[in-house]
Design a protein around this motif. Structure first.
Motif, short mmCIF file in Angstrom:
data_model
loop_
_atom_site.label_atom_id
_atom_site.label_comp_id
_atom_site.label_asym_id
_atom_site.label_seq_id
_atom_site.Cartn_x
_atom_site.Cartn_y
_atom_site.Cartn_z
N TYR A 217 -32.21 70.40 19.37
CA TYR A 217 -33.45 69.33 18.86
C TYR A 217 -34.44 69.68 17.65
O TYR A 217 -35.33 69.09 17.56
N CYS A 218 -34.63 71.78 18.11
CA CYS A 218 -35.57 72.17 17.62
C CYS A 218 -34.73 71.84 15.98
O CYS A 218 -34.34 72.06 15.45
N PRO A 219 -36.29 71.79 15.03
CA PRO A 219 -36.52 72.05 13.67
C PRO A 219 -36.37 73.48 13.11
O PRO A 219 -36.56 73.64 11.86
N TYR A 220 -36.81 74.35 13.96
CA TYR A 220 -36.79 76.15 13.68
C TYR A 220 -34.78 76.87 12.93
O TYR A 220 -35.13 76.68 11.90
N PRO A 221 -34.70 75.91 13.45
CA PRO A 221 -32.61 76.27 12.80
C PRO A 221 -32.74 75.23 12.11
O PRO A 221 -31.96 75.87 10.98
N LEU A 222 -33.43 74.36 12.33
CA LEU A 222 -32.58 73.88 11.07
C LEU A 222 -33.25 74.22 10.32
O LEU A 222 -32.72 73.93 8.83
N VAL A 223 -34.53 74.45 9.94
CA VAL A 223 -35.31 74.89 8.32
C VAL A 223 -35.41 76.28 7.80
O VAL A 223 -34.93 77.16 6.99
N GLN A 224 -35.26 77.19 9.44
CA GLN A 224 -34.79 78.56 8.67
C GLN A 224 -33.67 78.78 8.62
O GLN A 224 -33.32 80.24 8.91
N PRO A 381 -40.63 64.62 22.29
CA PRO A 381 -39.09 64.95 21.30
C PRO A 381 -39.08 64.22 19.73
O PRO A 381 -39.40 62.85 20.03
N VAL A 382 -38.43 64.83 18.94
CA VAL A 382 -38.15 64.17 17.44
C VAL A 382 -36.94 63.67 17.09
O VAL A 382 -36.33 65.30 17.13
N HIS A 383 -36.41 62.72 16.64
CA HIS A 383 -35.15 62.93 16.58
C HIS A 383 -35.44 63.56 14.41
O HIS A 383 -34.69 62.81 14.18
N TYR A 384 -35.13 64.90 14.68
CA TYR A 384 -35.26 65.52 12.75
C TYR A 384 -33.54 65.44 12.17
O TYR A 384 -32.64 65.23 13.07
N TRP A 385 -33.34 64.59 11.61
CA TRP A 385 -32.21 64.27 10.58
C TRP A 385 -32.15 65.96 10.34
O TRP A 385 -32.69 67.55 9.71
N GLY A 386 -30.68 65.91 10.44
CA GLY A 386 -29.34 67.10 10.50
C GLY A 386 -29.59 67.83 11.79
O GLY A 386 -28.32 68.48 11.88
#
Length: 459
Positions: A217-224, A381-386
């Protein structure tokens, strides 16, 4: 695009209807309030880093309209006055519409405008390009090739809009973070940035990436990325000294997992304790990447607090999807050790993860009561794309809203069979009331609210 010696201005757009923390969620933006007095603003660290990377080729400026609390018209006036050739505009998901509209106004001045948002979500990129005449969008770590991008000699790490289609040019993350110069904090030396748990401060990033299963769910691995990339102790201390020379004595580490390597974290803390100028600092990490010895040296070096990602009090849910290894026993130990060394512990919680039920909320309440952290933060929680959670949300029809302007964690955008959006709101209110009772040491009220949550959980 432009020539060397051109004027490049990095811009944080003005506030329209809400204040958000643009640096959160890996730079996608998170948390919000309509009241400036209830918000806090962190330095645009990534923009400062990008500025440092191109200052040899271009004249660089930075305008933080959110921090200065100035209007669109004032920003446009300053841009015209400074004869800016190209603007790089930071765009966040929760302010997507207003940021794009601001970008459209900038393009009307006849200058090149580049958007910066670290996402490959085609729907977001289409909205950006179709609404405003942006030249490019920076979508990956381009610190090491940004100058070439602006000179028209490279396209890696960018997205463009050609004949109604989004073209994405892939670029891997930067392995050697020490190859980059320190962020150009000089550009904002007169601006006051503030973290409520620490006071006026600057931010620092000693590592990037997160390899843990919270990537569900976390955007940090998604972005970084999932690969953890760390700067050496010497480099981190050198950057701290550089910032001290500008007058900073408080630092908020923005690493997703500051103490992933506990030995490195201990060495950083020890080196900080030996600085001629005493500083105060705060960080974020996982509870299972802390120890009593580490907390002790952190306290001696001026660490005032640690943000701990807990997410849910439901131990099974933490073990399977959220924070494997972060058990109730680990959290209790960290809470007790932190009190011993006068380090404030903040529990970062979310309500409404897939699999959570009312009984999960009761478990969260009991965990808060048991550990008694000095502060808590509760979001949805937010359902971030990816992310896998996005895929599951689409497949199982969990999505309540796909309006990006609501992706700030302040209201439910998904709901599941375990908790609908109204139950999620009620759960947050219960937990906030409980924490207020704990914080004011009102034991009878704490017991009463715990009983209310228990009754609610079995209805």
């Amino acid at each position: 695009m432009i020539d060397t010696d051109s004027c490049v201005c990095f811009i944080v757009p003005p506030v329209c209807d809400k204040y958000i923390i643009r640096e959160y969620a890996g730079g996608l933006g998170f948390e919000s309030t309509q009241n400036r007095d209830c918000s806090y603003i962190l330095p645009p660290l990534d923009l400062l880093q990008l500025a440092a990377c191109i200052k040899k080729q271009f004249k660089v400026f930075l305008l933080d309209a959110q921090a200065e609390d100035i209007s669109d018209d004032e920003v446009l006036r300053r841009v015209q006055h400074c004869n800016i050739d190209l603007a790089i505009v930071e765009i966040s998901l929760p302010t997507l519409s207003t940021d794009i509209e601001f970008g459209r106004k900038l393009t009307s001045l006849g200058i090149s405008v580049v958007a910066k948002i670290y996402t490959h979500d085609v729907s977001v990129l289409k909205k950006i390009f179709s609404t405003a005449n942006f030249s490019l969008c920076l979508i990956s770590e381009v610190h090491d090739n940004l100058a070439d991008i602006l000179l028209g000699q490279d396209i890696r790490g960018t997205a463009s809009y050609v004949d109604g289609a989004i073209l994405i040019n892939q670029k891997a993350g930067i392995d050697n973070l020490e190859a980059l110069p320190f962020p150009e904090r000089q550009l904002v030396k007169d601006q006051k940035y503030y973290y409520p748990k620490l006071g006026e401060c600057t931010t620092i990033l000693s590592s990037k990436g997160c390899p843990y299963a919270c990537s569900y769910y976390c955007p940090y691995p998604l972005v970084q990325g999932k690969q953890w990339r760390a700067k050496s102790v010497d480099y981190v201390i050198a950057e701290i000294k550089d910032a001290i020379a500008l007058g900073y004595t408080r630092f908020l580490f923005r690493d997703p997992v500051f103490s992933l390597d506990k030995n490195r974290a201990l060495e950083i803390a020890y080196a900080i304790s030996k600085l001629a100028v005493k500083i105060e600092w705060w960080c974020e990490t996982r509870a299972d990447r802390l120890s009593r010895d580490l907390l002790q040296i952190m306290a001696l070096s001026g660490c005032k607090g640690v943000n701990i990602g807990v997410e849910s009090g439901d131990p099974e849910l933490r073990f399977t999807k959220l924070k494997r290894g972060v058990t109730d026993a680990v959290l209790l130990n960290i809470s007790q050790w932190s009190k011993e060394f006068t380090i404030a512990i903040a529990f970062l919680l979310m309500v409404g993860f897939p699999g959570e039920t009312r009984m999960s909320i009761f478990a969260t309440a009991n965990l808060i009561s048991l550990c008694r952290p000095q502060s808590i933060g509760i979001n949805f929680p937010v359902h971030y794309w990816g992310t896998q959670m996005y895929k599951d949300a689409v497949e199982h029809n969990w999505i309540v809203s796909s309006d990006y302007d609501q992706f700030d964690g302040s209201k439910p955008v998904i709901q599941t069979k375990g908790l609908d959006q109204f139950e999620m709101q009620a759960a947050k209110e219960y937990l906030l009331r409980l924490f207020d009772a704990i914080a004011t040491e009102n034991l009878s009220l704490e017991k009463q609210i715990l009983n209310e949550i228990k009754i609610w959980s079995i209805q």
